[in-house]
Design an enzyme around this catalytic site. Structure first.
Site: not given
Ligand code: 5GP
Ligand code: ZN
Length: 113
Positions: A4, A7, A86, A97, A99
């Site tokens: 993950c 994680c 989301n 995970h 967030h």
């Molecule tokens: P989701 O699309 O799941 O709501 O948001 C995931 C977020 O994680 C995205 O805004 C993406 O830019 C961010 N993200 C993905 N990989 C990484 C990473 O390796 N480091 C950081 N700091 N953010 C990440």
């Molecule tokens: Zn996780």
């Protein structure tokens, strides 16, 4: 949880820019910011999404939610901010995970999606 991304970030195995940490949660800057301030707040315990929030302890859940306001104050978002979580494919969740995105530092659109 093996494999993950968040994680691994919490464990320090993948670098991140930390903005807040306590016993239950960790917050760091999004790698692809969608606003001048874009921070992700995550519980240290792995749950896939807000749909599984009942798997977290009340203490962890409370810590994650209350961290949001503390971080917003720390970041100077007194004019306001948006919080997004989301959940699942229809919402385009890309990291499974739980967030919370904190988005701020500019006027948000008046429609959410
Ligand atoms: P989701 O699309 O799941 O709501 O948001 C995931 C977020 O994680 C995205 O805004 C993406 O830019 C961010 N993200 C993905 N990989 C990484 C990473 O390796 N480091 C950081 N700091 N953010 C990440
Ligand atoms: Zn996780």
């Amino acid at each position: 949880m093996d494999n993950c991304l968040f994680c691994k970030i919490i464990a320090g195995d993948i670098p991140s820019t930390k903005v807040y940490e306590d016993a239950y949660c960790y917050a760091f800057r999004d790698i692809n910011p969608q606003a001048p301030t874009h921070i992700l707040v995550v519980p240290k315990d792995h749950v896939a999404s807000i749909a599984e929030a009942d798997k977290l302890s009340p203490e962890a859940l409370c810590a994650v939610i209350t961290a949001i306001g503390k971080i917003a104050a720390q970041e100077g978002l007194e004019k306001g901010f948006r919080v997004v979580s989301n959940c699942g494919p229809d919402a385009c969740q890309s990291v499974p995970h739980l967030h919370f995105h904190i988005l701020g530092g500019r006027q948000m659109a008046d429609q959410m999606a």
